[in-house]
Design a protein around this motif. Structure first.
Motif, PDB file in Angstrom:
ATOM      1  N   GLY A  58     -28.528  40.755 -34.140  1.00 58.14           N
ATOM      2  CA  GLY A  58     -30.026  39.956 -34.533  1.00 58.14           C
ATOM      3  C   GLY A  58     -30.563  40.909 -35.457  1.00 58.14           C
ATOM      4  N   LYS A  59     -31.272  39.895 -36.832  1.00 52.64           N
ATOM      5  CA  LYS A  59     -32.143  40.407 -37.627  1.00 52.64           C
ATOM      6  C   LYS A  59     -33.864  40.541 -36.953  1.00 52.64           C
ATOM      7  N   ASP A  60     -34.524  39.130 -36.669  1.00 54.09           N
ATOM      8  CA  ASP A  60     -35.185  38.791 -35.881  1.00 54.09           C
ATOM      9  C   ASP A  60     -35.505  41.145 -34.177  1.00 54.09           C
ATOM     10  N   ALA A  61     -34.280  40.766 -33.704  1.00 52.51           N
ATOM     11  CA  ALA A  61     -34.509  41.956 -33.250  1.00 52.51           C
ATOM     12  C   ALA A  61     -34.933  43.323 -33.343  1.00 52.51           C
ATOM     13  N   ALA A  62     -33.973  43.280 -34.499  1.00 51.53           N
ATOM     14  CA  ALA A  62     -33.341  45.030 -35.566  1.00 51.53           C
ATOM     15  C   ALA A  62     -34.432  44.990 -36.654  1.00 51.53           C
ATOM     16  N   LEU A  63     -35.508  44.152 -36.269  1.00 54.66           N
ATOM     17  CA  LEU A  63     -37.225  44.502 -37.185  1.00 54.66           C
ATOM     18  C   LEU A  63     -37.878  44.951 -36.157  1.00 54.66           C
ATOM     19  N   LEU A  64     -37.861  44.407 -35.045  1.00 51.95           N
ATOM     20  CA  LEU A  64     -38.546  44.928 -33.676  1.00 51.95           C
ATOM     21  C   LEU A  64     -38.516  46.469 -33.342  1.00 51.95           C
ATOM     22  N   VAL A  65     -37.126  46.451 -33.082  1.00 52.27           N
ATOM     23  CA  VAL A  65     -36.779  47.817 -32.619  1.00 52.27           C
ATOM     24  C   VAL A  65     -36.879  49.047 -33.948  1.00 52.27           C
ATOM     25  N   GLY A  66     -37.146  48.620 -34.742  1.00 55.29           N
ATOM     26  CA  GLY A  66     -36.780  49.196 -36.144  1.00 55.29           C
ATOM     27  C   GLY A  66     -38.229  49.964 -36.396  1.00 55.29           C
ATOM     28  N   GLY A  67     -39.364  48.884 -36.250  1.00 49.52           N
ATOM     29  CA  GLY A  67     -40.492  48.938 -35.584  1.00 49.52           C
ATOM     30  C   GLY A  67     -40.823  50.230 -34.787  1.00 49.52           C
ATOM     31  N   TRP A  68     -40.317  49.300 -33.874  1.00 46.78           N
ATOM     32  CA  TRP A  68     -40.371  50.904 -32.525  1.00 46.78           C
ATOM     33  C   TRP A  68     -40.402  52.431 -33.125  1.00 46.78           C
ATOM     34  N   ILE A  69     -39.679  52.307 -32.867  1.00 49.25           N
ATOM     35  CA  ILE A  69     -38.522  53.846 -33.274  1.00 49.25           C
ATOM     36  C   ILE A  69     -39.412  54.493 -34.253  1.00 49.25           C
ATOM     37  N   SER A  70     -39.848  53.684 -35.740  1.00 47.52           N
ATOM     38  CA  SER A  70     -39.952  54.619 -36.453  1.00 47.52           C
ATOM     39  C   SER A  70     -42.007  54.711 -36.283  1.00 47.52           C
ATOM     40  N   GLY A  71     -42.375  53.393 -35.394  1.00 49.06           N
ATOM     41  CA  GLY A  71     -44.076  54.185 -34.736  1.00 49.06           C
ATOM     42  C   GLY A  71     -43.330  55.611 -33.571  1.00 49.06           C
ATOM     43  N   THR A  72     -42.417  55.521 -33.262  1.00 50.69           N
ATOM     44  CA  THR A  72     -42.632  56.415 -31.704  1.00 50.69           C
ATOM     45  C   THR A  72     -41.730  58.011 -32.457  1.00 50.69           C
ATOM     46  N   PHE A  73     -40.829  57.603 -33.658  1.00 55.10           N
ATOM     47  CA  PHE A  73     -40.085  58.422 -33.298  1.00 55.10           C
ATOM     48  C   PHE A  73     -39.843  59.271 -34.760  1.00 55.10           C
ATOM     49  N   VAL A  74     -41.100  58.805 -35.045  1.00 50.90           N
ATOM     50  CA  VAL A  74     -41.336  59.107 -36.718  1.00 50.90           C
ATOM     51  C   VAL A  74     -41.629  60.728 -37.111  1.00 50.90           C
ATOM     52  N   ASP A  75     -40.602  61.851 -37.990  1.00 49.82           N
ATOM     53  CA  ASP A  75     -40.079  62.545 -38.006  1.00 49.82           C
ATOM     54  C   ASP A  75     -39.710  63.378 -37.267  1.00 49.82           C
ATOM     55  N   ARG A  76     -39.156  62.368 -36.310  1.00 55.95           N
ATOM     56  CA  ARG A  76     -38.008  63.834 -35.157  1.00 55.95           C
ATOM     57  C   ARG A  76     -36.472  63.365 -35.439  1.00 55.95           C
ATOM     58  N   LEU A  77     -36.738  62.034 -35.475  1.00 56.32           N
ATOM     59  CA  LEU A  77     -35.271  61.378 -35.661  1.00 56.32           C
ATOM     60  C   LEU A  77     -34.236  61.020 -37.027  1.00 56.32           C
ATOM     61  N   HIS A  78     -33.407  60.777 -37.364  1.00 53.79           N
ATOM     62  CA  HIS A  78     -33.600  60.645 -39.189  1.00 53.79           C
ATOM     63  C   HIS A  78     -32.439  59.072 -38.360  1.00 53.79           C
ATOM     64  N   VAL A  79     -33.031  58.254 -38.441  1.00 53.77           N
ATOM     65  CA  VAL A  79     -32.967  56.795 -37.506  1.00 53.77           C
ATOM     66  C   VAL A  79     -32.019  55.694 -38.491  1.00 53.77           C
ATOM     67  N   GLU A  80     -31.164  55.261 -39.055  1.00 54.87           N
ATOM     68  CA  GLU A  80     -30.718  54.074 -39.871  1.00 54.87           C
ATOM     69  C   GLU A  80     -31.011  52.903 -38.662  1.00 54.87           C
TER      70      GLU A  80
END
Lengths: 461, 726
Positions: A58-80
């Motif tokens: 789901g797209k909406d869920a992806a946005l939420l998850v993406g937002g959280w990951i980039s907030g938490t793991f920024v610079d630590r993981l290379h996440v798509e």
């Protein structure tokens, strides 16, 4: 390591209603006040597996998850982040992102796995055996199968069986048989061919497929391309690969085998040599080699592929969050006996009781509890074996036992909460008594009501 | 026989009290109740056949004695007299602390019968060792016995301990080195309980199935394909009474072990004891005879090796595993190769080569003879220039000069081969004719083997007897060259596989290559099956499930075909013998119940039989056929009606009729509408049924609607009639 990691994070799983909602998709469901996805990502980071694709339904869920990951793991993981349609199945999800896969081996992890088994160990095991697939197996959790959970029965058919019947070679290296889902209820049928090749097979019913797999990318992609009926990695792809391990077909033959399996290159022209090989087979290293060798010569060269198993040690923790019961169990365990999952995290609030919580007089918080930051509790409250989220307002004379309370929950005076899950923004008015209930996000429970074993959620769902 | 004197040390010393009450007993079955050693066993019991020049039973008895058994009951059946005489003349009766008692029976046809008889004698008290007289072992029973007793103390249902040994069957022929079929055993690795035992596995079946309750009860099961059953069992007393309770148990493994494993009411349990360094094997067929002989020569069975067992007759071990008795006359130019045994009083001529073979006592071997991998028993005469490869040659055989035995030949007693004669591979040759009646169930062949228990008149040695033996089809002279005496047994049907699988001769490379090719093809088939994968999802039916469903369908289809045949036969009998309709109905009903069919199936089957009868009665034109059909229908309408309870069954009859017209009796197709009308007139079919059938066919393919169109007029008429009624 040339490994790409695919985290199948899921979306709004039906098993977990009313806990999950559009606002809180499954990957963000808090376990001990951290999204469940955190545990997987953290383990991957520890194993230095940093090239990730997180697949969300789901797209909406992806946005939420993406937002959280980039907030938490920024610079630590290379996440798509990749969004896929819902109900596409795990195999479908891999198909959908297949073009992103480039590494030689792919590690596929379920996003709801809460475990302390290092993914790196699975990956290394996979590499060492040059396997086509390596599955991580763990002991069946003691809390019992999800069917015993409060939502059991309702959507049993939807749930994959959590027990597996697994056949292993005597060295416990290779996966020789796996039965999932409905097969478990039936008599187990084992291929004699594999049994003959290996001589001895151990059938275990106390192991569980933890949904962490390392695949050889080329094989995975070919299998998915050619067998479009395969929908689930766990129920279709893995059993398929296991079943066909001694008779790889054309589709696996196209893989350049020379570099992959050096000791298969036994060239023999005439029968005599072939027979002498058969007669001298006693000390061949693995039955896979043996089987492929014995087919050399007369028949067109047959390929075998190896399906390996990585068995987590029995002391390690490994549970999937795929039912409400499991959610409760994991919350309990993570704050309790498996608290090492929390303690070695680098992030801030490890304390059982957050720093800015305010406790009223004579309020007791028992062991194995967790209070998120900014929560306030009134006087003479009791909290036992429970997790309470951030910024909750809890009145006086409230009892919370064996429960999970998420963030921004307001609990009125004199409430008694036992074995229940209270989602975010829920308001419990005075003297509410809840036993074994789930209260969906934003729900308001009117004063003085009593519920037992019910699932409460807002109508709009 | 120099028996072992070290028995006392190996004696079980675990529980002195219990031992005082029950000395360890053993039951030795001196009859294998099979026919695998024919033709030899027609003349001599299997347990007395020499294994490296010593009768098999001596190995077994010597082991039992050394293992601390104090009392042995030897059960003799086929050729019981020979066994008893042999035991009486041997040293066994004079052994201290070792009592050998014979039990004789003439009408036992299986191990089950034997054990039932022993039970009736009330001679067994406490645990006993069950073994057959063709077992060679040197294992110590102490540990196995102790385990057995401890288990018994905890659980009275643990009544048997089976000895197993590691032995991986060949990946190609799927038989063990003893020539026995591959064996699948499921064992609980912690308790060593035997959970599943599958021998005589059907090669076509690619799967082995484990009951789900087994898996539920045992979190871990080890499935073995690499174990060999040594046929040494430690049993508790109950085993005998179980055989008595279940009077249909015949075979120790196939019936008894499997019966216990399947039966979960009594809850009896069987456990396994694995031996690692010691030896245990049973001579089941010629291949195991060969294998075990070699093992003995190579001293795996120490201390049960020729030079020790034959104490005073002084067989000496020489270099390269060659054993030579004291009085051997050996030409200087003869070559005796490695792993060869030469018995006492044997003479060997110039330039003769002998490798990997066993030569008995008193043999005369001429010059330029080649013997390789063969077993030559006592008093055999081999003249100059003979060649033997992988053959078994019994006592008193005479091979005239230049005769050749190809691999796998078995010569029974006193056969004579003519000069220069080449005996084809895998031949079985005997002075006795092959019993004509080959019973398919080998268990029940005792009757045969006792009838074959003919004492040969010694005159038969001389060729003149051939005349009276040759009254039948072919004279033996022709079968074995000039001057030859004996019959070459034909390989009976189904025995071709056994021929090379169980022969003394090694399996040829050509054969191996062929098997591998076959196997590849088989696997290809299996692979295709395996590819059938269904998508996962709500109604997940895995491929295995599909398979089994298919099987079921197939099974029921087969059932239906045979049911239809039965009904037809019943119907025809009713027609020809003027059976009353009521009786016919009863009979068909009985068939329906026994085949578990619905009355719909009955209706279909009866109608089919009726139409077939009509077609088969003589007719020249279609109008006559119509009349035939009308006659049959009129006569038997009551029978048919009694199975037409509701509209579905009537529709079934119409569908069946269509099928008949399309497939079995196309003559009916032009008459379809007429007969349909007839059935309607006779009130066999209601108009509702006919109209429903027509409606159902509405959406079908054009090809399917042929008969609807045939009957269009009639249907039209029916519809109109209905409207009028309205």
């Amino acid at each position: 390591m040339d490994f790409q990691v695919v985290v199948l994070a899921g979306g709004t799983s039906k098993n977990l209603t009313p806990l999950v909602s559009k606002e809180v998709p499954k990957p963000l469901l808090p376990v001990a006040n951290r999204p469940v996805l955190y545990y997987v990502l953290h383990q991957l980071e520890q194993s230095n597996l940093k090239d990730l694709i997180v697949v969300v339904e789901g797209k909406d869920a992806a946005l939420l998850v993406g937002g959280w990951i980039s907030g938490t793991f920024v610079d630590r993981l290379h996440v798509e982040i990749a969004a896929v349609p819902e109900d596409i199945g795990s195999a479908g999800a891999i198909r959908a992102i297949s073009h992103h896969l480039t590494a030689k081996d792919i590690l596929v992890v379920s996003g709801d796995l809460v475990s302390d088994v290092p993914p790196g160990a699975v990956a290394a095991n996979h590499r060492r055996h040059d396997a086509v697939v390596t599955a991580m197996l763990c002991s069946v959790p003691i809390s019992g199968p999800s069917e015993s959970g409060s939502s059991g029965g309702k959507d049993k058919t939807k749930k994959p069986g959590r027990y597996n019947i697994i056949g292993l070679d005597p060295g416990k290296q290779f996966l020789l048989h796996i039965a999932t889902g409905a097969e478990i209820e039936k008599d187990t049928r084992l291929q004699k061919r594999i049994l003959r090749a290996v001589g001895e097979m151990e059938i275990r019913s106390d192991l569980m497929d933890a949904h962490m797999y390392a695949f050889k990318r080329s094989v995975l992609q070919e299998v998915l391309d050619q067998k479009d009926t395969l929908q689930s990695l766990k129920q279709d792809v893995l059993p398929y690969l296991v079943r066909s391990q001694l008779k790889s077909e054309a589709l696996l033959n196209r893989i350049p085998q020379a570099e992959e399996n050096g000791n298969e290159k036994v060239s023999s022209g005439n029968n005599q040599v072939m027979v002498s090989q058969i007669l001298a087979n006693a000390s061949t290293p693995s039955f896979h080699d043996l089987c492929s060798v014995s087919h050399d010569g007369s028949a067109p060269i047959r390929k075998t592929h190896k399906c390996c198993a990585y068995i987590a040690s029995s002391s390690s923790y490994c549970v999937r969050l795929n039912s409400i019961q499991a959610f409760m169990d994991i919350n309990r365990d993570v704050t309790g006996e498996a608290d090492h999952l929390l303690s070695n995290t680098i992030s801030d609030q490890n304390n059982i009781v957050g720093p800015s919580t305010k406790l009223g007089t004579k309020t007791t918080v028992g062991p194995h509890c967790m209070l998120g930051e900014g929560s306030e509790m009134g006087d003479k409250c009791q909290v036992k074996r429970s997790v309470i989220g951030r910024h909750c307002r809890i009145g006086s004379h409230v009892k919370v036992v064996n429960s999970v309370v998420m963030n921004y929950v307001t609990i009125g005076d004199g409430c008694i909460i036992q074995g229940s899950v209270i989602c975010s923004n829920v308001q419990l008015q005075e003297r509410v008594v809840l036993k074994d209930c789930q209260v969906g996000a934003g729900f308001v429970v009117t004063a003085g009501s009593e519920y037992k074993g019910e699932s409460l959620a807002r109508k709009e769902k | 026989m120099g028996a072992q004197k070290k028995g006392a040390t190996a004696r079980v010393s675990e529980d002195p009290e219990e031992l005082a009450r029950h000395p360890l007993q053993a039951i030795l079955l001196a009859d294998s109740f099979t026919t695998k050693f024919r033709p030899i066993t027609l003349e001599r019991p299997k347990v007395l056949l020499p294994l490296v020049n010593i009768p098999m039973i001596d190995y077994t008895l010597a082991w039992l004695e050394s293992a601390g058994v104090e009392e042995v009951f030897v059960f003799c059946c086929a050729h019981s007299k020979q066994v008893i005489d042999y035991l009486e003349s041997s040293d066994w009766p004079s052994q201290p602390n070792f009592l050998v008692t014979t039990i004789e029976s003439h009408n036992s046809i299986s191990a089950g019968d034997a054990l039932r008889l022993i039970y009736e004698r009330h001679v067994i008290h406490g645990d006993f060792v069950l073994i057959s007289g063709d077992t060679v072992s040197n294992m110590s029973l102490t540990q196995a016995l102790q385990e057995h007793k401890e288990r018994r103390k905890k659980d009275a249902n643990a009544i048997m301990t089976m000895v197993v040994k590691q032995s991986k069957p060949s990946p190609i022929t799927q038989q063990s080195r003893l020539g026995t079929d591959e064996l699948f055993m499921a064992i609980n690795p912690d308790t060593k309980q035997l959970l599943c035992y599958e021998d005589k596995a059907e090669y076509s079946k690619g799967f082995i199935s484990l009951d789900k309750t087994l898996i539920a009860d045992n979190p871990s099961i080890v499935l073995h394909n690499d174990k060999q059953d040594c046929y040494i069992d430690i049993c508790s007393e109950e085993v005998l009474s179980l055989f008595t309770d279940n009077f249909d148990y015949q075979h120790l493994r196939r019936h008894f072990v499997k019966g216990l494993l399947v039966d979960d009411i009594m809850g009896y349990k069987i456990f396994t004891h694995e031996i690692h360094s010691s030896y245990a094997a049973r001579i089941d067929n010629f291949r195991s005879y060969d294998t075990i002989s070699k093992d003995i020569i190579q001293r795996w069975t120490y201390p049960f090796v020729p030079d020790i067992l034959c104490g005073n007759s002084a067989i000496k071990v020489e270099r390269q595993g060659t054993y030579r008795a004291s009085e051997v006359t050996l030409s200087r130019s003869a070559q005796i190769g490695p792993f060869t045994v030469i018995g006492q009083g044997t003479k060997i001529g110039n330039d003769t080569k002998i490798f990997h073979s066993v030569i008995g006592e008193g043999c005369t071997i001429g010059s330029n003879v080649t013997i390789e991998g063969s077993y030559i028993w006592n008093n055999v005469t081999i003249e100059d220039g003979c060649e033997l490869r992988h053959a078994i040659v019994c006592d008193g055989v005479i091979m005239k000069s230049g005769a050749v035995l190809e691999p796998g030949v078995v010569f029974s007693f006193k056969v004579v081969v003519g000069q220069q004669f080449v005996v084809p591979a895998y031949s079985m040759v005997s002075l006795l004719q092959q019993p004509t009646q080959q019973d398919s169930d080998e268990e029940l062949e005792y009757a045969d083997s006792s009838s074959g228990n003919v004492e040969l008149p010694s005159a038969k040695l001389n060729g003149d007897i051939t005349s009276d033996l040759s009254e039948t089809r072919h004279g033996p002279t022709s079968e074995l060259g000039t001057g030859g005496v004996g019959y070459i047994w034909s390989i009976f049907e189904g025995g071709h596989d056994e021929e090379w699988r169980h022969s003394v001769a090694p399996i040829t490379t050509d054969k191996l290559a062929k098997i591998m090719l076959d196997k590849d093809e088989d696997e290809e088939l299996l692979t295709q099956d395996g590819n059938v994968l269904s998508p996962s999802g709500e109604l997940k039916s895995d491929s295995d499930g599909n398979d089994s469903e298919d099987d079921d369908n197939e099974g029921s289809r087969d059932d239906y075909v045979s049911f239809e045949k039965e009904v037809e036969a019943t119907f025809l009998r009713a027609v020809h013998e003027n059976v009353k309709v009521d009786h016919a109905i009863l009979e068909v009903n009985a068939l329906r119940l026994s085949y578990n069919m619905a009355s719909v199936d009955c209706a279909g089957a009866i109608f089919y039989s009726m139409m077939k009868l009509a077609v088969e009665s003589p007719h020249s034109s279609s109008s006559e056929l119509h009349r035939n059909a009308a006659d049959v229908i009129t006569t038997w309408q009551k029978l048919l009606k009694s199975f037409l309870h509701d509209i579905d069954e009537e529709i079934e009859v119409i569908l069946k009729f269509e099928e008949i017209c399309l497939e079995s009796a196309k003559e009916f197709s032009p008459l379809f509408a007429q007969i349909l009308h007839l059935l309607y007139d006779k009130d066999i079919l209601e108009e509702d049924a006919i109209l429903r059938w027509a409606d159902e066919k509405e959406g079908a393919d054009e090809s399917d609607k042929v008969f609807v169109q045939h009957a269009e007029k009639f249907l039209q008429w029916l519809r109109e009639a209905e409207e009028e009624e309205d």
